[in-house]
Design a protein around this motif. Structure first.
Motif, PDB file in Angstrom:
ATOM      1  N   PRO A   5       0.821  -1.642  -0.367  1.00 36.02           N
ATOM      2  CA  PRO A   5      -0.420   0.100  -0.004  1.00 36.02           C
ATOM      3  C   PRO A   5       1.265   1.095  -0.169  1.00 36.02           C
ATOM      4  CG  PRO A   5      -0.419  -1.732   1.155  1.00 36.02           C
ATOM      5  CD  PRO A   5       0.611  -2.047   0.832  1.00 36.02           C
ATOM      6  N   VAL A   6       0.526   2.436  -1.049  1.00 38.93           N
ATOM      7  CA  VAL A   6       1.387   3.432  -1.275  1.00 38.93           C
ATOM      8  C   VAL A   6       0.666   4.539  -0.401  1.00 38.93           C
ATOM      9  CG1 VAL A   6       2.212   4.956  -2.827  1.00 38.93           C
ATOM     10  CG2 VAL A   6       2.318   2.781  -3.355  1.00 38.93           C
ATOM     11  N   ASN A   7       1.503   5.220   0.333  1.00 39.99           N
ATOM     12  CA  ASN A   7       0.396   6.575   1.713  1.00 39.99           C
ATOM     13  C   ASN A   7      -0.692   6.270   2.321  1.00 39.99           C
ATOM     14  OD1 ASN A   7       2.622   8.138  -0.342  1.00 39.99           O
ATOM     15  ND2 ASN A   7       0.775   8.762  -1.161  1.00 39.99           N
ATOM     16  N   HIS A   8      -0.559   4.497   3.342  1.00 38.68           N
ATOM     17  CA  HIS A   8      -1.349   4.261   4.044  1.00 38.68           C
ATOM     18  C   HIS A   8      -1.886   5.588   4.923  1.00 38.68           C
ATOM     19  CE1 HIS A   8      -3.178   2.053   6.945  1.00 38.68           C
ATOM     20  NE2 HIS A   8      -3.511   1.038   6.107  1.00 38.68           N
ATOM     21  N   ARG A  76      10.265  10.520   6.243  1.00 41.20           N
ATOM     22  CA  ARG A  76       9.339  10.158   6.034  1.00 41.20           C
ATOM     23  C   ARG A  76       9.688   9.954   3.978  1.00 41.20           C
ATOM     24  NH1 ARG A  76       5.971  15.441   7.285  1.00 41.20           N
ATOM     25  NH2 ARG A  76       5.640  15.437   9.286  1.00 41.20           N
ATOM     26  N   SER A  77      11.256   9.650   3.926  1.00 41.49           N
ATOM     27  CA  SER A  77      10.606   8.769   3.228  1.00 41.49           C
ATOM     28  C   SER A  77      10.602   7.411   2.597  1.00 41.49           C
ATOM     29  CB  SER A  77      12.344   9.114   2.396  1.00 41.49           C
ATOM     30  OG  SER A  77      13.161   8.708   2.665  1.00 41.49           O
ATOM     31  N   ASN A  78      10.819   6.618   2.012  1.00 40.25           N
ATOM     32  CA  ASN A  78      11.158   4.875   1.645  1.00 40.25           C
ATOM     33  C   ASN A  78      11.890   4.426   2.749  1.00 40.25           C
ATOM     34  OD1 ASN A  78       8.878   4.767   0.650  1.00 40.25           O
ATOM     35  ND2 ASN A  78       9.083   5.123  -1.037  1.00 40.25           N
ATOM     36  N   GLY A 136       4.646   7.404  -1.224  1.00 38.22           N
ATOM     37  CA  GLY A 136       5.030   7.874  -2.709  1.00 38.22           C
ATOM     38  C   GLY A 136       3.560   8.845  -3.421  1.00 38.22           C
ATOM     39  N   THR A 137       3.604   9.297  -5.038  1.00 38.05           N
ATOM     40  CA  THR A 137       3.079  10.117  -5.078  1.00 38.05           C
ATOM     41  C   THR A 137       2.024  10.225  -5.291  1.00 38.05           C
ATOM     42  OG1 THR A 137       2.730   9.612  -7.289  1.00 38.05           O
ATOM     43  CG2 THR A 137       5.043  11.757  -6.567  1.00 38.05           C
ATOM     44  N   GLU A 138       0.861  10.539  -4.869  1.00 39.45           N
ATOM     45  CA  GLU A 138      -1.183  10.490  -5.487  1.00 39.45           C
ATOM     46  C   GLU A 138      -1.298   9.713  -6.501  1.00 39.45           C
ATOM     47  OE1 GLU A 138      -2.921  11.170  -2.758  1.00 39.45           O
ATOM     48  OE2 GLU A 138      -1.030  11.511  -1.683  1.00 39.45           O
TER      49      GLU A 138
END
Length: 158
Positions: A5-8, A76-78, A136-138
């Motif tokens: 999941p991205v930006n959970h 706040r990055s991966n 990730g980006t939106e």
């Protein structure tokens, strides 16, 4: 292909949990170093710190891992995502390996069964937090969400 999941929405909570695990490991390591500083590096004595048996080597490694996990949780990055996944696997493998040599002279980190259990719990916790804290980006988040939707379910809902 694996879909993280991205930006959970609960990403800050997961990073806080990983940070708390890192803080416990850091405090344990510092306390263990203070208790075992005058002992040999791989001593197999009965020194306990915060409920876990330790020696100087295990305490020093714990200080390093604690700092690394706190740094990963604060970004706040991966970076935190990959660090948590890697640390989770390392904790799980270490727990199993040290359980295999628990009552032998190969127990160079001076693990006890309680240390093995905590290592497994921390490994699972870090794996879980690593699964949900990808950034990730939106557009990337929407693309990942769309790839998880089943095309037949969308057709039937119209």
């Amino acid at each position: 292909m694996v879909h993280f999941p991205v930006n959970h929405p609960a990403r800050p909570l997961y990073r806080a949990i990983a940070g708390l695990v890192g803080l416990y490991i850091l405090v344990f390591g510092v306390w263990g170093v203070a208790l075992t500083w005058d002992q040999p590096l791989f001593d197999r004595g009965s020194t306990w710190a915060l409920g876990l048996r330790t020696n100087l080597a295990f305490s020093l490694v714990s200080v390093v891992f604690g700092v690394v996990l706190i740094i990963g949780a604060s970004r706040r990055s991966n970076l935190g995502h990959y660090m948590n996944l890697t640390a989770g696997v390392v904790f799980m493998v270490t727990g199993v390996a040290m359980m295999a040599v628990l009552q032998t002279t190969a127990n160079f980190l001076n693990f006890s069964m309680s240390t093995v259990i905590i290592s497994m719990v921390f490994g699972l916790t870090l794996l879980a937090t690593g699964l949900y804290d990808k950034v990730g980006t939106e557009e990337h988040a929407e693309q990942e969400k769309a790839s998880r939707r089943h095309p037949i379910a969308e057709t039937n809902s119209r």
